[in-house]
Design a protein around this motif. Structure first.
Motif, PDB file in Angstrom:
ATOM      1  N   PHE A   1       0.863 -19.087   3.830  1.00  0.00           N
ATOM      2  CA  PHE A   1       1.198 -18.901   2.372  1.00  0.00           C
ATOM      3  C   PHE A   1      -0.085 -17.204   2.283  1.00  0.00           C
ATOM      4  CE2 PHE A   1      -1.124 -22.185   0.247  1.00  0.00           C
ATOM      5  CZ  PHE A   1      -1.671 -21.913  -0.032  1.00  0.00           C
ATOM      6  N   VAL A   2      -1.332 -17.911   1.941  1.00  0.00           N
ATOM      7  CA  VAL A   2      -2.260 -17.188   1.786  1.00  0.00           C
ATOM      8  C   VAL A   2      -2.462 -15.701   2.107  1.00  0.00           C
ATOM      9  CG1 VAL A   2      -4.667 -16.855   1.285  1.00  0.00           C
ATOM     10  CG2 VAL A   2      -3.642 -19.328   0.747  1.00  0.00           C
ATOM     11  N   TYR A   3      -1.793 -15.543   3.580  1.00  0.00           N
ATOM     12  CA  TYR A   3      -1.493 -14.879   4.650  1.00  0.00           C
ATOM     13  C   TYR A   3      -0.482 -13.776   4.338  1.00  0.00           C
ATOM     14  CZ  TYR A   3      -5.966 -16.101   6.509  1.00  0.00           C
ATOM     15  OH  TYR A   3      -7.797 -16.575   6.357  1.00  0.00           O
ATOM     16  N   ASP A   4       0.439 -14.000   3.835  1.00  0.00           N
ATOM     17  CA  ASP A   4       1.809 -13.734   3.458  1.00  0.00           C
ATOM     18  C   ASP A   4       1.864 -12.885   2.175  1.00  0.00           C
ATOM     19  OD1 ASP A   4       2.401 -15.113   5.777  1.00  0.00           O
ATOM     20  OD2 ASP A   4       3.209 -16.836   3.991  1.00  0.00           O
ATOM     21  N   LEU A   5       0.717 -12.920   1.454  1.00  0.00           N
ATOM     22  CA  LEU A   5       0.742 -12.481   0.532  1.00  0.00           C
ATOM     23  C   LEU A   5      -0.132 -10.988   0.964  1.00  0.00           C
ATOM     24  CD1 LEU A   5       0.961 -11.605  -2.488  1.00  0.00           C
ATOM     25  CD2 LEU A   5      -1.035 -13.181  -2.830  1.00  0.00           C
ATOM     26  N   LYS A   6      -0.890 -11.026   1.851  1.00  0.00           N
ATOM     27  CA  LYS A   6      -1.240  -9.638   2.289  1.00  0.00           C
ATOM     28  C   LYS A   6      -0.143  -8.328   2.301  1.00  0.00           C
ATOM     29  CE  LYS A   6      -5.748 -11.023   3.821  1.00  0.00           C
ATOM     30  NZ  LYS A   6      -7.217 -10.917   4.849  1.00  0.00           N
ATOM     31  N   GLY A   7       1.144  -8.750   3.499  1.00  0.00           N
ATOM     32  CA  GLY A   7       2.186  -8.535   4.145  1.00  0.00           C
ATOM     33  C   GLY A   7       2.853  -8.133   3.055  1.00  0.00           C
ATOM     34  N   VAL A   8       2.700  -8.703   1.795  1.00  0.00           N
ATOM     35  CA  VAL A   8       3.866  -8.350   0.819  1.00  0.00           C
ATOM     36  C   VAL A   8       2.948  -7.470   0.006  1.00  0.00           C
ATOM     37  CG1 VAL A   8       4.406  -9.190  -1.981  1.00  0.00           C
ATOM     38  CG2 VAL A   8       4.971 -11.083   0.554  1.00  0.00           C
ATOM     39  N   ILE A   9       1.971  -7.245  -0.264  1.00  0.00           N
ATOM     40  CA  ILE A   9       0.980  -6.429  -1.194  1.00  0.00           C
ATOM     41  C   ILE A   9       1.237  -4.969   0.104  1.00  0.00           C
ATOM     42  CG2 ILE A   9      -1.141  -5.191  -1.368  1.00  0.00           C
ATOM     43  CD1 ILE A   9      -1.648  -8.661  -2.762  1.00  0.00           C
ATOM     44  N   ARG A  10       1.143  -4.999   1.128  1.00  0.00           N
ATOM     45  CA  ARG A  10       1.095  -4.027   2.321  1.00  0.00           C
ATOM     46  C   ARG A  10       2.393  -3.253   1.474  1.00  0.00           C
ATOM     47  NH1 ARG A  10      -2.244  -6.530   6.061  1.00  0.00           N
ATOM     48  NH2 ARG A  10      -0.360  -7.243   6.673  1.00  0.00           N
ATOM     49  N   LYS A  11       2.918  -3.851   2.050  1.00  0.00           N
ATOM     50  CA  LYS A  11       4.360  -3.370   1.565  1.00  0.00           C
ATOM     51  C   LYS A  11       5.029  -2.798   1.042  1.00  0.00           C
ATOM     52  CE  LYS A  11       6.991  -5.612   5.187  1.00  0.00           C
ATOM     53  NZ  LYS A  11       8.351  -7.160   5.294  1.00  0.00           N
ATOM     54  N   ALA A  12       4.759  -3.591  -0.424  1.00  0.00           N
ATOM     55  CA  ALA A  12       4.640  -3.014  -1.639  1.00  0.00           C
ATOM     56  C   ALA A  12       3.831  -1.171  -2.326  1.00  0.00           C
ATOM     57  CB  ALA A  12       4.439  -4.091  -2.807  1.00  0.00           C
ATOM     58  N   VAL A  13       2.780  -1.670  -1.027  1.00  0.00           N
ATOM     59  CA  VAL A  13       2.045  -0.412  -1.535  1.00  0.00           C
ATOM     60  C   VAL A  13       2.833   0.687  -1.126  1.00  0.00           C
ATOM     61  CG1 VAL A  13      -0.280   0.369  -1.189  1.00  0.00           C
ATOM     62  CG2 VAL A  13      -0.111  -1.441  -2.585  1.00  0.00           C
ATOM     63  N   SER A  14       3.130   0.613  -0.096  1.00  0.00           N
ATOM     64  CA  SER A  14       3.542   1.416   1.124  1.00  0.00           C
ATOM     65  C   SER A  14       5.029   2.148   0.684  1.00  0.00           C
ATOM     66  CB  SER A  14       3.878   1.065   2.371  1.00  0.00           C
ATOM     67  OG  SER A  14       4.867   0.093   2.858  1.00  0.00           O
ATOM     68  N   ARG A  15       5.353   1.903  -0.237  1.00  0.00           N
ATOM     69  CA  ARG A  15       6.919   1.951  -0.869  1.00  0.00           C
ATOM     70  C   ARG A  15       6.484   2.827  -2.467  1.00  0.00           C
ATOM     71  NH1 ARG A  15       8.906  -3.389  -0.279  1.00  0.00           N
ATOM     72  NH2 ARG A  15       8.169  -3.869  -2.201  1.00  0.00           N
ATOM     73  N   ASP A  16       5.591   2.311  -2.929  1.00  0.00           N
ATOM     74  CA  ASP A  16       4.754   3.081  -3.968  1.00  0.00           C
ATOM     75  C   ASP A  16       3.952   4.294  -3.321  1.00  0.00           C
ATOM     76  OD1 ASP A  16       3.791   4.285  -6.616  1.00  0.00           O
ATOM     77  OD2 ASP A  16       4.087   2.622  -7.356  1.00  0.00           O
ATOM     78  N   ARG A  17       3.999   5.199  -3.392  1.00  0.00           N
ATOM     79  CA  ARG A  17       2.929   6.795  -3.337  1.00  0.00           C
ATOM     80  C   ARG A  17       2.457   6.688  -4.482  1.00  0.00           C
ATOM     81  NH1 ARG A  17       3.959   6.190   2.222  1.00  0.00           N
ATOM     82  NH2 ARG A  17       5.825   6.759   2.678  1.00  0.00           N
ATOM     83  N   ALA A  18       2.266   6.652  -5.491  1.00  0.00           N
ATOM     84  CA  ALA A  18       1.451   6.601  -6.537  1.00  0.00           C
ATOM     85  C   ALA A  18      -0.146   5.259  -6.508  1.00  0.00           C
ATOM     86  CB  ALA A  18       1.657   6.830  -7.648  1.00  0.00           C
ATOM     87  N   VAL A  19      -0.282   5.156  -5.663  1.00  0.00           N
ATOM     88  CA  VAL A  19      -1.152   4.187  -5.380  1.00  0.00           C
ATOM     89  C   VAL A  19      -2.066   4.684  -4.887  1.00  0.00           C
ATOM     90  CG1 VAL A  19      -1.925   1.836  -4.396  1.00  0.00           C
ATOM     91  CG2 VAL A  19       0.378   1.918  -5.469  1.00  0.00           C
ATOM     92  N   GLU A  20      -3.277   4.797  -4.520  1.00  0.00           N
ATOM     93  CA  GLU A  20      -3.897   5.204  -4.312  1.00  0.00           C
ATOM     94  C   GLU A  20      -5.443   4.341  -4.121  1.00  0.00           C
ATOM     95  OE1 GLU A  20      -6.315   8.117  -7.177  1.00  0.00           O
ATOM     96  OE2 GLU A  20      -4.863   8.758  -7.555  1.00  0.00           O
ATOM     97  N   ALA A  21      -5.882   3.717  -2.895  1.00  0.00           N
ATOM     98  CA  ALA A  21      -5.572   2.542  -2.688  1.00  0.00           C
ATOM     99  C   ALA A  21      -6.723   2.850  -0.808  1.00  0.00           C
ATOM    100  CB  ALA A  21      -4.836   1.023  -1.286  1.00  0.00           C
ATOM    101  N   GLY A  22      -8.397   3.265  -1.837  1.00  0.00           N
ATOM    102  CA  GLY A  22      -9.086   2.977  -0.674  1.00  0.00           C
ATOM    103  C   GLY A  22      -9.239   2.192   0.299  1.00  0.00           C
ATOM    104  N   SER A  23     -10.473   2.562   1.109  1.00  0.00           N
ATOM    105  CA  SER A  23     -10.644   1.169   2.081  1.00  0.00           C
ATOM    106  C   SER A  23     -11.763   0.435   1.487  1.00  0.00           C
ATOM    107  CB  SER A  23     -11.390   1.634   3.016  1.00  0.00           C
ATOM    108  OG  SER A  23     -13.066   2.516   2.624  1.00  0.00           O
ATOM    109  N   VAL A  24     -12.403   0.667   0.121  1.00  0.00           N
ATOM    110  CA  VAL A  24     -12.854  -0.223  -0.471  1.00  0.00           C
ATOM    111  C   VAL A  24     -12.055  -1.452  -0.973  1.00  0.00           C
ATOM    112  CG1 VAL A  24     -15.174  -0.501  -2.525  1.00  0.00           C
ATOM    113  CG2 VAL A  24     -15.257   0.842  -0.959  1.00  0.00           C
ATOM    114  N   ASP A  25     -11.350  -0.851  -1.953  1.00  0.00           N
ATOM    115  CA  ASP A  25     -10.153  -1.774  -2.526  1.00  0.00           C
ATOM    116  C   ASP A  25      -9.770  -2.720  -1.541  1.00  0.00           C
ATOM    117  OD1 ASP A  25     -10.242  -0.126  -4.604  1.00  0.00           O
ATOM    118  OD2 ASP A  25      -8.816   1.154  -4.407  1.00  0.00           O
TER     119      ASP A  25
END
Length: 192
Positions: A95-119
């Protein structure tokens, strides 16, 4: 918008998707009940899942730094439930790793997010730390469960072996009863 700002601003949506994904790890019928019923006593698994995951999310992303010192008390009851279910260690921690996938999908839907490799690296490190704590908790709960089962087995075994063979007690009672009965003397004069 930076990644962690996005996670704070979209907390409700991400949490709801995460909770639903974790509840979907149960059978279809159970998941439907866990999602539908909100009462704590009628649905302890669904309530615990929802409560724990929302608390965990808040501890990780509502502050400037994750509150790792508060994770154990927040996770303990939820992990105890998962420890007595038929989850493998990997699926209990998934369930902890499931959160990674949920966050990735949410970020990919929102183009305003500036997520660099450090983040992303910081997010992955945070969730990996949580996963290790969850695994330690899960294994401690499983060990406690096995010790309890072993102690129950030992105490039942002790009850059986305290008097030797279980039939030994019956044999002792039968011998006492037989001592009161006087045997017929087949060779006596009365029998002839």
């Amino acid at each position: 918008m930076r990644l962690f700002e996005f996670l704070r601003d979209n907390k409700g949506d991400i949490q709801e998707r995460w909770v639903n994904l974790v509840l979907d790890s149960y059978s279809e019928d159970a998941a439907a009940i866990f999602k539908r019923e909100q009462d704590r006593f009628a649905n302890p698994v669904g309530y615990s899942t929802r409560h724990t995951l929302t608390t965990l999310y808040s501890l990780l992303f509502d502050h400037d730094t994750p509150q790792f010192d508060q994770l154990r008390p927040a996770l303990e009851d939820f992990i105890k439930i998962r420890a007595v279910q038929t989850f493998t260690p990997a699926s209990a921690v998934a369930f902890v790793y499931d959160l990674k996938g949920v966050i990735r999908k949410a970020v990919s839907r929102d183009r305003a997010v500036e997520a660099g490799s450090v983040d992303w690296e910081q997010l992955h490190d945070t969730l990996d730390t949580v996963a290790l704590q969850v695994f330690d908790l899960y294994m401690a709960c499983r060990e406690r469960l096995y010790k309890t089962q072993l102690n129950e087995y030992k105490s039942m075994n002790h009850m059986l072996t305290q008097h030797g063979c279980p039939a030994a007690g019956l044999a002792d009672d039968t011998t006492k009863l037989m001592a009161d009965v006087h045997p017929l003397n087949i060779h006596s004069n009365e029998a002839r």
